[in-house]
Enzyme design. Structure first.
Site, PDB file in Angstrom:
ATOM      1  N   CYS A  23       0.801  -1.311   0.120  1.00  0.00           N
ATOM      2  CA  CYS A  23      -0.064  -0.003   0.308  1.00  0.00           C
ATOM      3  C   CYS A  23       0.661   1.255  -0.069  1.00  0.00           C
ATOM      4  O   CYS A  23       1.581   1.548   1.017  1.00  0.00           O
ATOM      5  CB  CYS A  23      -0.905  -0.125   1.160  1.00  0.00           C
ATOM      6  SG  CYS A  23      -1.538   1.584   1.898  1.00  0.00           S
ATOM      7  N   CYS A  26       0.305   3.566   2.940  1.00  0.00           N
ATOM      8  CA  CYS A  26       0.793   3.061   4.063  1.00  0.00           C
ATOM      9  C   CYS A  26       2.390   3.423   4.415  1.00  0.00           C
ATOM     10  O   CYS A  26       2.815   3.730   5.404  1.00  0.00           O
ATOM     11  CB  CYS A  26       0.395   1.614   4.021  1.00  0.00           C
ATOM     12  SG  CYS A  26      -1.053   1.073   3.868  1.00  0.00           S
TER      13      CYS A  26
END
Length: 102
Positions: A23, A26
């Site tokens: 991600c 993230c």
């Protein structure tokens, strides 16, 4: 994952970052969380939970997207938000929960 339940029972706020290795946002959270850890020291605990490695936890807290940040205090969810959150916003939110203890 057994001690996760113990950790989130604490008096101090526990910020949990539900993330995934793949991600992009993230990865952007990582330096923000490192800054917060330095800034807040032991007043706040920060945990990272990889949703791919901990699917039960992801399911239990209904993590739909990553990153999802949740603040727990005394085992209860006090705040949650999905997506990137900058350090300033997170600090403001954390302040609300650390002042309650003083």
């Amino acid at each position: 994952m057994g001690n996760f339940k113990e950790i989130i029972q604490s008096e101090e706020p526990v910020l949990v970052d539900f993330f995934a290795e793949w991600c992009g946002p993230c990865k952007m959270m990582k330096p923000v969380l490192q800054d917060l850890a330095r800034q807040w020291g032991d007043k706040v605990r920060i945990l990272k939970v990889d949703v791919d490695k901990n699917p039960k936890a992801a399911a239990q807290y209904r993590i739909q997207g990553v990153p999802t940040l949740i603040i727990f205090q005394k085992g209860q969810i006090k705040w949650r938000q999905s997506g990137f959150v900058n350090a300033q916003q997170l600090s403001k939110v954390l302040q609300q929960y650390t002042q309650q203890q003083a």
